[in-house]
Design a protein around this motif. Sequence first.
Motif, PDB file in Angstrom:
ATOM      1  N   ASN A 230       0.804  -1.219   0.000  1.00 43.12           N
ATOM      2  CA  ASN A 230       0.000   0.000   0.000  1.00 43.12           C
ATOM      3  C   ASN A 230       0.841   1.274   0.000  1.00 43.12           C
ATOM      4  OD1 ASN A 230      -2.529  -1.382   0.135  1.00 43.12           O
ATOM      5  ND2 ASN A 230      -2.172  -1.746   2.319  1.00 43.12           N
ATOM      6  N   LEU A 231       2.165   1.114   0.042  1.00 42.27           N
ATOM      7  CA  LEU A 231       3.042   2.284   0.047  1.00 42.27           C
ATOM      8  C   LEU A 231       3.063   2.917  -1.340  1.00 42.27           C
ATOM      9  CD1 LEU A 231       5.020   3.769   2.016  1.00 42.27           C
ATOM     10  CD2 LEU A 231       6.858   2.474   0.934  1.00 42.27           C
ATOM     11  N   LYS A 232       2.721   4.191  -1.409  1.00 44.37           N
ATOM     12  CA  LYS A 232       2.661   4.886  -2.695  1.00 44.37           C
ATOM     13  C   LYS A 232       4.059   5.256  -3.181  1.00 44.37           C
ATOM     14  CE  LYS A 232      -1.927   6.847  -1.821  1.00 44.37           C
ATOM     15  NZ  LYS A 232      -2.718   8.099  -1.691  1.00 44.37           N
ATOM     16  N   SER A 233       4.193   5.462  -4.470  1.00 49.50           N
ATOM     17  CA  SER A 233       5.486   5.834  -5.052  1.00 49.50           C
ATOM     18  C   SER A 233       5.950   7.166  -4.471  1.00 49.50           C
ATOM     19  CB  SER A 233       5.378   5.927  -6.570  1.00 49.50           C
ATOM     20  OG  SER A 233       4.437   6.922  -6.940  1.00 49.50           O
ATOM     21  N   GLY A 234       7.269   7.333  -4.398  1.00 50.85           N
ATOM     22  CA  GLY A 234       7.792   8.578  -3.863  1.00 50.85           C
ATOM     23  C   GLY A 234       9.244   8.447  -3.439  1.00 50.85           C
TER      24      GLY A 234
ATOM     25  N   GLU B 245      10.656   1.252 -10.257  1.00 53.74           N
ATOM     26  CA  GLU B 245      10.965   2.620 -10.673  1.00 53.74           C
ATOM     27  C   GLU B 245      10.128   3.639  -9.903  1.00 53.74           C
ATOM     28  OE1 GLU B 245      10.419   2.863 -14.866  1.00 53.74           O
ATOM     29  OE2 GLU B 245      12.154   1.589 -15.343  1.00 53.74           O
ATOM     30  N   ASN B 246       9.256   3.145  -9.038  1.00 55.12           N
ATOM     31  CA  ASN B 246       8.345   4.046  -8.331  1.00 55.12           C
ATOM     32  C   ASN B 246       8.964   4.695  -7.092  1.00 55.12           C
ATOM     33  OD1 ASN B 246       6.217   3.444 -10.100  1.00 55.12           O
ATOM     34  ND2 ASN B 246       5.645   1.636  -8.908  1.00 55.12           N
ATOM     35  N   PHE B 247      10.168   4.244  -6.723  1.00 52.27           N
ATOM     36  CA  PHE B 247      10.740   4.724  -5.467  1.00 52.27           C
ATOM     37  C   PHE B 247      12.142   5.288  -5.637  1.00 52.27           C
ATOM     38  CE2 PHE B 247       7.843   1.227  -4.257  1.00 52.27           C
ATOM     39  CZ  PHE B 247       6.985   1.929  -3.415  1.00 52.27           C
ATOM     40  N   LYS B 248      12.417   6.329  -4.852  1.00 51.62           N
ATOM     41  CA  LYS B 248      13.778   6.806  -4.608  1.00 51.62           C
ATOM     42  C   LYS B 248      13.999   6.718  -3.106  1.00 51.62           C
ATOM     43  CE  LYS B 248      14.356  10.027  -8.481  1.00 51.62           C
ATOM     44  NZ  LYS B 248      14.639  11.436  -8.846  1.00 51.62           N
TER      45      LYS B 248
ATOM     46  N   SER C 252      20.318  -3.975   1.805  1.00 51.35           N
ATOM     47  CA  SER C 252      19.350  -5.012   1.496  1.00 51.35           C
ATOM     48  C   SER C 252      17.948  -4.431   1.378  1.00 51.35           C
ATOM     49  CB  SER C 252      19.373  -6.090   2.592  1.00 51.35           C
ATOM     50  OG  SER C 252      18.370  -7.062   2.368  1.00 51.35           O
ATOM     51  N   ALA C 253      17.608  -3.520   2.274  1.00 53.05           N
ATOM     52  CA  ALA C 253      16.294  -2.875   2.215  1.00 53.05           C
ATOM     53  C   ALA C 253      16.170  -1.993   0.977  1.00 53.05           C
ATOM     54  CB  ALA C 253      16.074  -2.042   3.479  1.00 53.05           C
ATOM     55  N   ILE C 254      17.207  -1.240   0.665  1.00 51.25           N
ATOM     56  CA  ILE C 254      17.171  -0.342  -0.487  1.00 51.25           C
ATOM     57  C   ILE C 254      17.042  -1.129  -1.790  1.00 51.25           C
ATOM     58  CG2 ILE C 254      18.466   1.383  -1.808  1.00 51.25           C
ATOM     59  CD1 ILE C 254      19.738   2.265   0.828  1.00 51.25           C
ATOM     60  N   LYS C 255      17.723  -2.265  -1.861  1.00 54.22           N
ATOM     61  CA  LYS C 255      17.653  -3.088  -3.071  1.00 54.22           C
ATOM     62  C   LYS C 255      16.226  -3.495  -3.401  1.00 54.22           C
ATOM     63  CE  LYS C 255      22.269  -5.192  -3.135  1.00 54.22           C
ATOM     64  NZ  LYS C 255      23.011  -6.471  -3.000  1.00 54.22           N
ATOM     65  N   LYS C 256      15.452  -3.738  -2.372  1.00 52.10           N
ATOM     66  CA  LYS C 256      14.047  -4.093  -2.596  1.00 52.10           C
ATOM     67  C   LYS C 256      13.305  -2.938  -3.274  1.00 52.10           C
ATOM     68  CE  LYS C 256      12.530  -7.416  -1.535  1.00 52.10           C
ATOM     69  NZ  LYS C 256      12.263  -8.702  -2.253  1.00 52.10           N
ATOM     70  N   PHE C 257      13.594  -1.718  -2.835  1.00 50.77           N
ATOM     71  CA  PHE C 257      12.986  -0.542  -3.465  1.00 50.77           C
ATOM     72  C   PHE C 257      13.524  -0.326  -4.879  1.00 50.77           C
ATOM     73  CE2 PHE C 257      12.214   0.586   1.016  1.00 50.77           C
ATOM     74  CZ  PHE C 257      10.892   0.997   0.952  1.00 50.77           C
TER      75      PHE C 257
END
Length: 221
Positions: A179-183, A209-212, A200-205
């Motif tokens: 449910n986390l929106k892009s951003g 392409e929806n996340f920075k 490891s957490a950042i790699k998931k994001f």
Amino acid sequence: MEIKTIVNSLVDLFFPMRCLDCQDVIQPSQFLCVSCSTKLIFTHFNFDQNNRAYDKLRNFCEVENVFSLLEFKHHNTTQAILHEMKYRNRPEIGIDLAQLIKFDLSDYDGIIPIPLHPKRLKTRGFNQVEDFARMLAEINQINYFSNGLTRIKYNSSQVNEDKKHRLENLKDAFEINPNLKSGHYILIDDVLTTGATIASAIKKFNLSENFKISVITIACA
């Protein structure tokens, strides 16, 4: 009200607050004495890509800006602070430290703390970075997503593991809330050592392409 004041006075008399580093008696609103406060070493990093904290992460994931507040070394005052937060549930420490970060974060879409695995959370009873993260969000009036990430892989302590093995052990350790929106979000953790957990957490994001993602930690080794 008078009874509460009397009780608090008795507690202060018989169980005074002590500096978490040198154990000298201090005011109840403090966690370090004046002398130990001067021993805190600040990184003086900017919240950007031109610092040692960013360099720890850039080879393992795509990250935007990185900042750490304090320098971490074994047996220094920063280690004493983090130990107190991690094992003795001292939320006021995280709240006070968050107020030392003066960057304007209002343009970011939210703050997400690095979560503990449910098994570890049940054992410990709290996530030591949540109050620090929540206060940063409150100060900057941006959203706080306590459940933005879930830790789905349980790992035992990795203190004695090198960077390579830490990265292997933490592969696919996190899951993003659907449910986390892009951003553009800021991940929060207590200390950046090898960077394996945060990477490891950042790699998931990074898979979307929806996340920075940017990162703020209390300390950097």
